[in-house]
Design an enzyme around this catalytic site. Structure first.
Site, PDB file in Angstrom:
ATOM      1  N   SER A  53       0.827  -1.204   0.000  1.00  0.00           N
ATOM      2  CA  SER A  53       0.000   0.000   0.000  1.00  0.00           C
ATOM      3  C   SER A  53       0.862   1.255   0.000  1.00  0.00           C
ATOM      4  CB  SER A  53      -0.933   0.000   1.223  1.00  0.00           C
ATOM      5  OG  SER A  53      -1.869  -1.042   1.143  1.00  0.00           O
ATOM      6  N   ASP A  83     -11.655  -2.505  11.132  1.00  0.00           N
ATOM      7  CA  ASP A  83     -12.140  -2.280  12.501  1.00  0.00           C
ATOM      8  C   ASP A  83     -11.260  -2.920  13.564  1.00  0.00           C
ATOM      9  OD1 ASP A  83     -14.348  -0.808  11.741  1.00  0.00           O
ATOM     10  OD2 ASP A  83     -15.699  -2.519  11.695  1.00  0.00           O
ATOM     11  N   HIS A 108     -16.891   3.791  10.226  1.00  0.00           N
ATOM     12  CA  HIS A 108     -17.801   2.851  10.879  1.00  0.00           C
ATOM     13  C   HIS A 108     -17.706   3.118  12.376  1.00  0.00           C
ATOM     14  CE1 HIS A 108     -20.180  -0.610  11.728  1.00  0.00           C
ATOM     15  NE2 HIS A 108     -19.213  -1.488  11.887  1.00  0.00           N
ATOM     16  N   ASP A 191     -25.980  -1.484  10.923  1.00  0.00           N
ATOM     17  CA  ASP A 191     -25.044  -2.110   9.993  1.00  0.00           C
ATOM     18  C   ASP A 191     -24.839  -3.580  10.353  1.00  0.00           C
ATOM     19  OD1 ASP A 191     -22.954  -1.627   7.784  1.00  0.00           O
ATOM     20  OD2 ASP A 191     -21.732  -2.507   9.368  1.00  0.00           O
ATOM     21  N   SER A 252     -43.434 -12.223 -13.500  1.00  0.00           N
ATOM     22  CA  SER A 252     -44.683 -12.786 -14.019  1.00  0.00           C
ATOM     23  C   SER A 252     -45.750 -12.859 -12.935  1.00  0.00           C
ATOM     24  CB  SER A 252     -44.424 -14.198 -14.567  1.00  0.00           C
ATOM     25  OG  SER A 252     -44.158 -15.085 -13.488  1.00  0.00           O
TER      26      SER A 252
END
EC number: 1.1.1.86
Length: 331
Positions: A53, A83, A108, A191, A252
């Site tokens: 990264s 988290d 979050h 969540d 349908s």
């Protein structure tokens, strides 16, 4: 009614001239960092040194620092790592280096709501939670649109915490679609409850049980796969685009009648009672305690459950069907 904010309700001004440190450069971290930079804001990245990264962020033109160094020079810190990694990183690399008056943003509410992270009193604590994967956050932004998001304020030291949250939401493109004001508790609990009783747990088991019933009745596994899994996307796309009633108008009359008469007999009041039991486990914190303990043990139960999911007959058949549909195995 929920309070919904759009572009006209938000301004980037609170973030102008400030340094934003995005901690993490995964799917969400990368998307939000790129969008904020494209919105004209100063963004740096905080990562562990030397990883993939790090190299990616450098190659995409960001100044990259170890987490503690990024936090020390930032006015706004966006905690966008998984988290369960957050509490340790917070304790060792974020909390000791926070400036007074800094703005700390989460995507979050789990760690704040359940008390696994306890910020000092002299910072703002906010949440901007895009309701889409990072790939969509970036793609929609580049297309001149955005994905919806939730915003919340946990701690308003500056008196302007909501303005900062809306500024971040605007910077990542979310106010183009609409941003709903919530709380850390509501975001976290809904969540987790949604994931467990519907989106991941409920839907997954409904599909698997339907597949098992068809195969046990002697139908070919390949045909069963198409009927209960592959066609689920077609129905969900209709629901997503039109709502449940709109979906019913798109199938349908036979499907309408069968679904409306049989569906409530399968997903009945007893199932609803069970849903409520597990929803209350989330609300009470019982699930969070269980998950934190499981993670501390190295996720042994999760690994066993994942192996069981991987070897279920629907996956064996599905691997071949996805090759047929897509030309290769889809992960």
């Amino acid at each position: 009614m929920a309070k919904i904010y759009t572009d006209k309700d938000a301004s980037l001004e609170p973030l102008k001239g400030k340094t934003i440190a995005v901690i993490g450069y995964g799917i969400q971290g990368r998307a939000q960092a790129l969008n904020l930079r494209d919105s004209g804001l100063k963004v740096i990245i905080g990562l562990r040194k030397g990883g993939n990264s790090w190299n990616l962020a450098v190659s995409e033109g960001f100044e990259v620092y170890e987490v503690s160094d990024a936090v020390a020079q930032a006015d706004v810190i966006m905690v966008l790592i998984p988290d369960m990694e957050q509490p340790k990183v917070w304790q060792n690399q974020i909390a000791p280096f926070l400036k007074e008056g800094a703005v700390v943003d989460f995507a979050h509410g789990f760690n704040i709501h359940y008390g696994l992270i306890k910020p000092p009193k002299n910072v703002d604590v906010i949440m901007v939670a895009p309701k889409a994967p990072g790939k969509a956050v970036r793609e929609e932004f580049l297309a001149g649109r955005g994905v919806p998001a939730l915003v919340a304020v946990h701690q308003d030291y500056s008196g302007a915490a909501l303005k900062y949250a809306l500024a971040i939401a605007k910077g990542i493109g979310a106010t183009r679609a609409g941003v709903i004001e919530t709380t850390f508790a509501e975001e976290t609990e809904t969540d987790l409850i949604g994931e467990q009783i519907v989106l991941v747990g409920g839907l997954m088991e409904l599909i698997k049980k339907g597949f098992e019933v068809l195969v046990e009745m002697g139908y070919q596994p390949e045909v069963a796969y198409f009927e209960v899994l592959n066609e689920a996307k077609l129905i969900m796309d209709l629901i997503w685009q039109r709502g449940i009633y709109g979906m019913l108008n798109g199938v349908s009359d036979t499907a309408k009648y069968g679904g409306l008469t049989v569906g409530p007999k399968i997903i009945d009041e007893e199932v609803k009672k069970k849903m409520r039991i597990f929803a209350l486990r989330v609300k009470s914190g019982e699930f969070a305690k269980e998950w934190v303990e499981e993670y501390a043990r190295g996720g042994l139960t999760l690994k066993k459950l994942m192996e069981s999911a991987r070897t279920h007959p629907i996956e064996i058949v599905g691997a071949e069907m996805r090759k047929l549909l897509f030309g290769r195995q889809q992960e």
